[in-house]
Write an enzyme that holds these catalytic residues in place. Structure first.
Site, PDB file in Angstrom:
ATOM      1  N   LYS A   1       0.848  -1.204   0.000  1.00  0.00           N
ATOM      2  CA  LYS A   1       0.000   0.000   0.000  1.00  0.00           C
ATOM      3  C   LYS A   1       0.883   1.253   0.000  1.00  0.00           C
ATOM      4  CE  LYS A   1      -1.711   1.637   4.057  1.00  0.00           C
ATOM      5  NZ  LYS A   1      -1.444   3.061   4.301  1.00  0.00           N
ATOM      6  N   ASN A   2       1.901   1.256   0.857  1.00  0.00           N
ATOM      7  CA  ASN A   2       2.698   2.467   1.028  1.00  0.00           C
ATOM      8  C   ASN A   2       3.749   2.666  -0.060  1.00  0.00           C
ATOM      9  OD1 ASN A   2       1.106   3.008   3.185  1.00  0.00           O
ATOM     10  ND2 ASN A   2       2.592   2.364   4.734  1.00  0.00           N
TER      11      ASN A   2
ATOM     12  N   ASP B   1       4.243   0.359  12.066  1.00  0.00           N
ATOM     13  CA  ASP B   1       2.985  -0.196  11.543  1.00  0.00           C
ATOM     14  C   ASP B   1       2.740  -1.618  12.007  1.00  0.00           C
ATOM     15  OD1 ASP B   1       3.241   1.520   8.336  1.00  0.00           O
ATOM     16  OD2 ASP B   1       2.639   2.190  10.327  1.00  0.00           O
TER      17      ASP B   1
ATOM     18  N   ARG C   1       0.733  14.204  13.459  1.00  0.00           N
ATOM     19  CA  ARG C   1       1.020  14.058  12.018  1.00  0.00           C
ATOM     20  C   ARG C   1       1.184  15.418  11.331  1.00  0.00           C
ATOM     21  NH1 ARG C   1      -1.664   8.827   9.541  1.00  0.00           N
ATOM     22  NH2 ARG C   1       0.452   8.628   8.721  1.00  0.00           N
TER      23      ARG C   1
HETATM   24  C1  EPZ Z   1       4.199   6.842   6.415  1.00  0.00           C
HETATM   25  O1  EPZ Z   1       3.429   7.863   7.027  1.00  0.00           O
HETATM   26  C2  EPZ Z   1       3.252   5.654   6.268  1.00  0.00           C
HETATM   27  N1  EPZ Z   1       2.127   6.030   5.420  1.00  0.00           N
HETATM   28  C3  EPZ Z   1       2.746   5.241   7.657  1.00  0.00           C
HETATM   29  O2  EPZ Z   1       1.941   4.080   7.481  1.00  0.00           O
HETATM   30  C4  EPZ Z   1       3.952   4.879   8.531  1.00  0.00           C
HETATM   31  O3  EPZ Z   1       3.484   4.582   9.835  1.00  0.00           O
HETATM   32  C5  EPZ Z   1       4.921   6.060   8.582  1.00  0.00           C
HETATM   33  O4  EPZ Z   1       5.306   6.442   7.246  1.00  0.00           O
HETATM   34  C6  EPZ Z   1       6.190   5.728   9.352  1.00  0.00           C
HETATM   35  O5  EPZ Z   1       6.810   4.616   8.783  1.00  0.00           O
HETATM   36  C7  EPZ Z   1       2.289   6.042   4.070  1.00  0.00           C
HETATM   37  O6  EPZ Z   1       3.356   5.769   3.562  1.00  0.00           O
HETATM   38  C8  EPZ Z   1       1.082   6.416   3.262  1.00  0.00           C
HETATM   39  P1  EPZ Z   1       6.366  10.034   8.576  1.00  0.00           P
HETATM   40  P2  EPZ Z   1       4.022   9.377   7.123  1.00  0.00           P
HETATM   41  O7  EPZ Z   1       6.274  11.329   7.872  1.00  0.00           O
HETATM   42  O8  EPZ Z   1       4.761   9.686   5.877  1.00  0.00           O
HETATM   43  C9  EPZ Z   1       6.977  13.229  11.961  1.00  0.00           C
HETATM   44  C10 EPZ Z   1       0.038   2.727   7.713  1.00  0.00           C
HETATM   45  O9  EPZ Z   1      -0.510   2.203   8.693  1.00  0.00           O
HETATM   46  N2  EPZ Z   1       6.766  14.244  10.909  1.00  0.00           N
HETATM   47  O10 EPZ Z   1       7.512   9.132   8.283  1.00  0.00           O
HETATM   48  O11 EPZ Z   1       2.903  10.254   7.536  1.00  0.00           O
HETATM   49  C11 EPZ Z   1       5.673  12.520  12.337  1.00  0.00           C
HETATM   50  O12 EPZ Z   1       4.978  13.243  13.326  1.00  0.00           O
HETATM   51  C12 EPZ Z   1       0.542   4.154   7.821  1.00  0.00           C
HETATM   52  O13 EPZ Z   1       0.233   2.169   6.610  1.00  0.00           O
HETATM   53  C13 EPZ Z   1       6.964  15.584  11.217  1.00  0.00           C
HETATM   54  O14 EPZ Z   1       7.308  15.931  12.339  1.00  0.00           O
HETATM   55  O15 EPZ Z   1       5.021   9.216   8.335  1.00  0.00           O
HETATM   56  C14 EPZ Z   1       6.143  11.191  12.862  1.00  0.00           C
HETATM   57  O16 EPZ Z   1       6.511  11.354  14.223  1.00  0.00           O
HETATM   58  C15 EPZ Z   1       0.289   4.781   9.168  1.00  0.00           C
HETATM   59  N3  EPZ Z   1       6.758  16.524  10.246  1.00  0.00           N
HETATM   60  C16 EPZ Z   1       7.427  10.924  12.075  1.00  0.00           C
HETATM   61  O17 EPZ Z   1       7.782  12.161  11.449  1.00  0.00           O
HETATM   62  C17 EPZ Z   1       6.383  16.172   8.970  1.00  0.00           C
HETATM   63  O18 EPZ Z   1       6.234  17.071   8.098  1.00  0.00           O
HETATM   64  C18 EPZ Z   1       7.273   9.870  11.004  1.00  0.00           C
HETATM   65  O19 EPZ Z   1       6.255  10.301  10.156  1.00  0.00           O
HETATM   66  C19 EPZ Z   1       6.173  14.802   8.683  1.00  0.00           C
HETATM   67  C20 EPZ Z   1       6.378  13.854   9.669  1.00  0.00           C
END
Ligand code: EPZ
Length: 417
Positions: A22-23, A304, A121
């Protein structure tokens, strides 16, 4: 609202074909906007997030259709730069449409993205990354507006290795003037898949899978056909199901290299696991406690799989501490597990789990995608009858979830209520 009705307590024996990730598929769909030519994504799972992303492409003027399990996108007629709020709120990955839409049209407008309620998020890294590329970004009334005459390559340093921000910047810079270097980039396999797809389209991207990704801007991208990588999180979910229920499973279209941290933990609790080519075989063992599970960015233990691993730890011998380092509120499955007889105490980002011999059936409610999967695993391993409600979360990320589990012996059926 659908629910699963489950009679638990049976071991799982058989084989399961794992879906495409999916991701990985979601950023590939965002990349399809970058070309006017035909794009075909093979083995594309028909999960809600993918269908919603395809709908967003249609709102932009693309034509999309499934031909068997291939999703075909024709972006020739795309002309709209605004993503409807109703759709943007459906899924988190709408936010990385910003990069590809502003790269294609010179402007983009989107409401703040939705997605699972697992934490704050923020999207500051996405927006600041786009600003580094010369994109003017304004936020007003819940909307984000981006404009840019010509995107200029630049060095972008991420405060944390955000998956989505890394992907957004790759999408925005692949047709920029000059070269972009992303430092402290996320290293997930899905980032490598996006790099490979962009290069199939004529892009010049290198370094994905390391913390430095280099994107040399090209003038134009052409169409491409592509088969995404297997879904490591779906595969991991089934491996944990096997460890919880007992029996033996063989997963097809599974990549053990992308699951090293989980396989290590499952072997620690005495599962027998072997991997060859695109297959992973597991035979469950005694279920000793994994002691500690700490989520971290790839290649660490995936956040995840934290919820499914919590469910497993609830029926392991001994105590386990689970620490969720990425998201602020990703323990919503715990109160539901407690209703099934689990012994768990949550303090901040840590869950303290004391293993019990078995969980008992209960009516439980999912409040996010991976929590819903965890409750389903708990129910198929528990003694007695359970109902798992609000399957809309599970349907976002798992294709044919109940069919796959039933095919290996679980007594699970979907009931419309
Ligand atoms: C991706 O989400 C995945 N989703 C998530 O999967 C997954 O849990 C996550 O990566 C971590 O591996 C998709 O790929 C569609 P991040 P994403 O940006 O991109 C902080 C599932 O169940 N952050 O890597 O939203 C954030 O708060 C989903 O399939 C900022 O601070 O995750 C978090 O603590 C859920 N500022 C950390 O980074 C930003 O601008 C990781 O988030 C962006 C993120």
């Amino acid at each position: 609202m659908d629910k699963f009705v489950i009679e638990g307590g049976r071991p799982l024996y058989g084989e399961i074909e794992v879906q495409s990730a999916k991701n990985a598929v979601l950023p590939l769909l965002a990349a399809a906007v970058l070309t006017e030519e035909r794009v075909a994504i093979h083995k594309c799972p028909r999960i809600t997030d993918v269908l919603n992303m395809a709908q967003i492409l249609c709102e932009l003027g693309c034509k999309t259709k499934f031909e068997g399990d291939t999703l075909v996108i024709d972006g020739a007629q795309a002309a709209n730069h605004e993503i409807p709020a109703a759709l943007a709120k459906e899924l988190r990955s709408s936010v990385f449409m910003l990069g590809s839409v502003v790269a294609r049209f010179g402007k983009a407008r989107i409401a703040y993205p939705g997605g699972c309620d697992i934490g704050l998020r923020p999207i500051d890294l996405h927006l600041n990354g786009l600003r580094r590329l010369g994109v003017s970004v304004t936020e007003d009334g819940g909307y984000i507006d981006c404009t840019c005459e010509e995107i200029e390559g630049a060095e972008v340093v991420l405060d944390c290795p955000s998956v989505g921000a890394t992907e957004n910047i790759m999408l925005a810079s692949v047709t920029a003037r000059g070269t972009t270097v992303i430092r402290n980039a996320a290293k997930e396999p899905e980032i490598v898949d996006l790099q490979n797809f962009l290069n199939c389209m004529g892009g010049k991207v290198a370094g994905a899978g390391t913390s430095t990704v280099i994107i040399e801007g090209v003038k134009k991208l052409h169409g491409a056909e592509y088969t995404p990588i297997p879904d490591r999180i779906e595969a991991g979910t089934f491996l944990i199901a096997s460890a919880m229920c007992g029996g033996e499973l063989t997963l097809h279209n599974a990549d053990a290299d992308n699951l090293a941290s989980l396989l290590h933990k499952l072997r620690e609790i005495s599962c027998k696991i072997t991997a060859k080519d695109d297959k992973i075989y597991i035979k469950s063992g005694m279920r000793f406690s994994p002691k500690i599970i700490e989520t971290s960015p790839y290649p660490g233990f995936p956040t995840d799989l934290q919820a499914p691993m919590c469910a497993l730890a609830c029926i392991c011998e001994g105590s386990t501490v689970v620490v969720e380092n990425l998201f602020e509120t990703r323990f919503k499955h715990v109160p539901e597990l407690i209703r099934m007889g689990a012994d768990v105490t949550v303090r901040g980002r840590s869950a303290f789990i004391r293993g019990v011999k078995a969980l008992h059936g209960a009516d439980v409610f999912a409040s996010d995608l991976r929590g819903g999967a965890a409750l389903t695993l708990a129910a198929i391993s528990a003694e007695g009858l359970s109902a798992v409600s609000d399957l809309s979360y599970i349907d976002r990320g798992y294709s044919d979830f109940e069919y796959k589990l039933r095919s290996v012996g679980a007594r699970i059926r979907r009931v419309r209520v």
